[in-house]
Design an enzyme around this catalytic site. Sequence first.
Site, PDB file in Angstrom:
ATOM      1  N   ALA A  68      13.151 -26.213  10.878  1.00 27.32           N
ATOM      2  CA  ALA A  68      12.586 -24.859  10.291  1.00 27.32           C
ATOM      3  C   ALA A  68      11.550 -24.898   9.393  1.00 27.32           C
ATOM      4  O   ALA A  68      10.993 -23.912   8.885  1.00 27.32           O
ATOM      5  CB  ALA A  68      13.765 -24.265   9.617  1.00 27.32           C
ATOM      6  N   SER A  69      11.154 -26.236   8.862  1.00 27.92           N
ATOM      7  CA  SER A  69       9.973 -26.620   8.086  1.00 27.92           C
ATOM      8  C   SER A  69       9.039 -27.337   8.568  1.00 27.92           C
ATOM      9  O   SER A  69       7.733 -27.061   8.309  1.00 27.92           O
ATOM     10  CB  SER A  69      10.557 -27.116   6.894  1.00 27.92           C
ATOM     11  OG  SER A  69      11.789 -26.402   6.166  1.00 27.92           O
ATOM     12  N   SER A  70       9.344 -28.186   9.482  1.00 27.74           N
ATOM     13  CA  SER A  70       8.232 -29.128  10.151  1.00 27.74           C
ATOM     14  C   SER A  70       8.682 -29.483  11.259  1.00 27.74           C
ATOM     15  O   SER A  70       9.995 -29.644  11.686  1.00 27.74           O
ATOM     16  CB  SER A  70       7.914 -30.342   9.218  1.00 27.74           C
ATOM     17  OG  SER A  70       9.102 -31.164   8.851  1.00 27.74           O
ATOM     18  N   GLY A  71       8.013 -30.113  12.280  1.00 23.93           N
ATOM     19  CA  GLY A  71       8.088 -30.716  13.471  1.00 23.93           C
ATOM     20  C   GLY A  71       7.396 -32.053  13.866  1.00 23.93           C
ATOM     21  O   GLY A  71       6.382 -32.535  13.065  1.00 23.93           O
ATOM     22  N   ARG A  72       7.991 -32.665  14.533  1.00 26.21           N
ATOM     23  CA  ARG A  72       7.656 -34.133  14.577  1.00 26.21           C
ATOM     24  C   ARG A  72       7.679 -34.509  16.634  1.00 26.21           C
ATOM     25  O   ARG A  72       8.614 -33.975  16.991  1.00 26.21           O
ATOM     26  CB  ARG A  72       8.421 -34.929  13.944  1.00 26.21           C
ATOM     27  CG  ARG A  72       8.525 -35.442  12.727  1.00 26.21           C
ATOM     28  CD  ARG A  72       9.742 -34.310  12.050  1.00 26.21           C
ATOM     29  NE  ARG A  72      10.997 -34.808  12.727  1.00 26.21           N
ATOM     30  CZ  ARG A  72      11.536 -35.969  12.289  1.00 26.21           C
ATOM     31  NH1 ARG A  72      11.169 -36.705  11.350  1.00 26.21           N
ATOM     32  NH2 ARG A  72      13.035 -36.363  13.104  1.00 26.21           N
ATOM     33  N   ASP A  81      19.176 -28.647  17.010  1.00 29.32           N
ATOM     34  CA  ASP A  81      19.141 -30.012  16.435  1.00 29.32           C
ATOM     35  C   ASP A  81      20.316 -30.683  15.951  1.00 29.32           C
ATOM     36  O   ASP A  81      20.364 -31.754  15.748  1.00 29.32           O
ATOM     37  CB  ASP A  81      17.603 -29.604  15.352  1.00 29.32           C
ATOM     38  CG  ASP A  81      18.195 -28.506  14.225  1.00 29.32           C
ATOM     39  OD1 ASP A  81      19.385 -27.924  14.433  1.00 29.32           O
ATOM     40  OD2 ASP A  81      17.295 -28.136  13.643  1.00 29.32           O
ATOM     41  N   ASN A 105      28.242 -24.282   7.756  1.00 28.57           N
ATOM     42  CA  ASN A 105      26.779 -24.523   7.274  1.00 28.57           C
ATOM     43  C   ASN A 105      26.609 -24.067   5.759  1.00 28.57           C
ATOM     44  O   ASN A 105      26.912 -23.034   5.177  1.00 28.57           O
ATOM     45  CB  ASN A 105      25.913 -23.233   8.058  1.00 28.57           C
ATOM     46  CG  ASN A 105      25.684 -23.684   9.550  1.00 28.57           C
ATOM     47  OD1 ASN A 105      24.995 -24.349   9.898  1.00 28.57           O
ATOM     48  ND2 ASN A 105      26.490 -22.851  10.391  1.00 28.57           N
TER      49      ASN A 105
END
Length: 451
Positions: free
Chosen positions: A11-15, A230, A288
């Site tokens: 939700a904050s970054s992708g790789r 994820d 969660n």
Amino acid sequence: MNYHLAIDIGASSGRHILGCIENGKLKLEEIYRFEDYLRGEDGSFSWDIEKLVNEIKAGIAKCKELGRIPKTIAIDTWGVDYVLLDENKKEILPAVSYRDPRTFKAMDEVAKIISQEELYAKTGIQKANYNTIYQLFCDKKSGKLDKAEYFLMMPDYLAFKLTGEIKNEYTEASTSNLINANEKNWDSEILEKLGIKKSIFSEVSLPCTEVGKLKEFDFESTVVLAPSHDTASAVAACSVGDNGVYISSGTWSLIGTENLSPVLTDDALKANFTNEGGINHRFRFLKNYMGMWLFQNIRKNLNKKYTYDEMMNMARECKKFEYIDTNAPDFLAPENMIDAIRGYLKNDELHVAEVINSVYHSLAKAYSDAVEEIEKISNKSIDVINIVGGGSKDRYLNELTAQYTKKRVIAGPVEATATGNLISQMMYSKEVESLEEARELVKKSFETFEL
């Protein structure tokens, strides 16, 4: 040597992470990273899906530049969010984020149509305002759903943009609150009661199966389904046995155990546990909690003056703390997280170090409470906790987790989500024959630390 590409988007970054088996061990290499695709305006939140698609394609192009062409590609993202397509397969925008507040009223409206008890008995999914069911109900009320002919959850949509093929993957779909836990398919009765047309949903597809061939690139690669939620990928890489608990520690902290069948009891409902789908039709019985999201926002509020390690040391040395409910709505998308925590605790004078330490102790306490509930509801005696993901690097939180739970704690692997994504691709390509073999490969490939 076969290369596989895991596109792991949080939700904050992708790789983009390339993986291969070398000398009997799994080798990972991050080749591309991106961020800044959440858009907020006038209190509403949506995803910049054009940027997401462009960044995904840029990362794939990097493989060609490096001379390492992936045999397969798979995508995992966060849960619950989706993109609707019209009859021409064009996006119906905006692609609203789960952080948008539009769904709070929808929870009560849906409950008048189908009770939470009935909904849980069917889906086994915890009650949360951001669940897909409430988002779709909002789209129905606004008329947005009228134009929709296709429903694609976020990783399904991104795979569609790479292949032109439309598929709904099981583990991601299970987060929607619309999958029947026992039948493992869309629940027709729920959809009918809510007036959501079933025709927009595709038949549910399992991880380790093919989506289609990669298009728009001058090399061949096959896009396959990982456990595309994820956390499902992270848990696929985690092997703690029947009496173990995992904590997938990232923007969200997800703590649970792996079961072969869903737990749909009243006790599970009251404790607000969820039964999300896992690889090989396993179930992730979990809760969660807002996790690193709290620290990420505190650091942003401090203009990134401190590193995460410096913030950790501030908290460790502080000693003072107060408990907060880490899942309080106050912390979902506040303008200022530090102010939100001070406001929650009714203490405007709380020092920043005390704010941070309060988050640490509150998370560890939440983990401990969840472990106790898992033992009681699942009738298990938990003997080990495996913390995986980026948060497993936080030594202070690991120590507090061991202190609060009084359990053996193992930290790592850090790249659990990408690893689970990659081993599912290797299962598809028959480089490993089973989930058990894949998990053994993971265990001997990465260093872990025990507390």
